[in-house]
Write an enzyme that holds these catalytic residues in place. Sequence first.
Site, PDB file in Angstrom:
ATOM      1  N   HIS A  57       0.859  -1.185   0.000  1.00 46.11           N
ATOM      2  CA  HIS A  57       0.000   0.000   0.000  1.00 46.11           C
ATOM      3  C   HIS A  57       0.900   1.243   0.000  1.00 46.11           C
ATOM      4  O   HIS A  57       1.874   1.292   0.733  1.00 46.11           O
ATOM      5  CB  HIS A  57      -0.875  -0.034   1.264  1.00 46.11           C
ATOM      6  CG  HIS A  57      -1.531   1.261   1.585  1.00 46.11           C
ATOM      7  ND1 HIS A  57      -1.179   2.014   2.690  1.00 46.11           N
ATOM      8  CD2 HIS A  57      -2.508   1.949   0.947  1.00 46.11           C
ATOM      9  CE1 HIS A  57      -1.922   3.105   2.715  1.00 46.11           C
ATOM     10  NE2 HIS A  57      -2.734   3.097   1.685  1.00 46.11           N
ATOM     11  N   HIS A  78       2.081  11.018  -1.217  1.00 44.26           N
ATOM     12  CA  HIS A  78       1.174  10.639  -0.129  1.00 44.26           C
ATOM     13  C   HIS A  78       1.180  11.822   0.832  1.00 44.26           C
ATOM     14  O   HIS A  78       2.067  11.923   1.670  1.00 44.26           O
ATOM     15  CB  HIS A  78       1.624   9.340   0.557  1.00 44.26           C
ATOM     16  CG  HIS A  78       0.571   8.779   1.470  1.00 44.26           C
ATOM     17  ND1 HIS A  78       0.858   8.003   2.570  1.00 44.26           N
ATOM     18  CD2 HIS A  78      -0.784   8.902   1.443  1.00 44.26           C
ATOM     19  CE1 HIS A  78      -0.275   7.656   3.174  1.00 44.26           C
ATOM     20  NE2 HIS A  78      -1.283   8.189   2.509  1.00 44.26           N
TER      21      HIS A  78
END
Length: 310
Positions: A30, A107
């Site tokens: 992930h 992110h």
Amino acid sequence: MDQNHQDWMSALPEQLWDVPLSDMAIPGSHDTMSYCLDINSPLVRSESDCFRLLDGLFYCFTRPAIFRWSTTQDKSIEEQLSMGIRYFDLRVARKPNDSSGDLYFTHVIYTHLMVLETLSSVAAWLDSHPKEVVILACSHFEGISDRLHQAFILSLKKLFGSKLCPREESVLTLRSLWASGYQVVLSYDSQTAVRHQELWPDIPYWWANQRTAQGVISYLDWNKGLGRPEGFFVAGLNLTAERSYIAKNPKQSLRTLTFSNWECLRKWLEEQRPGSDPHSLNIIAGDFVGPLPLCSLVIALNQKLLRKNS
């Protein structure tokens, strides 16, 4: 706990070479590239004005917190490949006010590493492991114009060339992929991809958005109850903390949260099955795939297919 499964696909028993890849258990990471976040980079465009203001005023507090909670991996992409990861969650974006056209991963903030140099090292790794197959899931694409999409897609085609498996391949098995020399399933979550038969559509990702192992497991079990999607899909074993929790727990990080919940996630994972039945799983993605034995556990689930097929 460093594990090496760099050629696990070619090492599988021959009875599994004809099982569709979407029926196999495949380990994934992930937010694959968050190991190289640049703590001094701008925030991504989609962050709220309120958070942007907070970050501007209290930079020396917000940045260490962003870094602690946005870092989901601590191994490079080459190390992840050698450990056995075969699904990569790649969030691609262009930095604001950057005229170069260079693309980075994101992110919350941007990475040091650029997209094409990173994917070149994936292509080089695949050259030396010709029977391993990867699924690259490119998504988000913040700040990327149609023209930049087209240039990026052309670069991807040039980089992976004949390794790219076209989306009209009906059933992907290891045997059929090996026979054609295909090693890359490239999922591209944008309308731009429709024109290119080398690109696959978005792969569904079951994201629980929960802070506890119990919350994640309940969500995944609920989805399993509804029946698995056709084709590839991802069950995310990753935890998420809301900003109020982060503010109240300055000594915590995504790493400490993940490790403290791991035993519970691990027990659930060991009970799962790959296969075609409605309650089976396919790609299983997690955080900190280096120190935690996700790869070993997911790869081992494929033994259950042998018992079923025999």
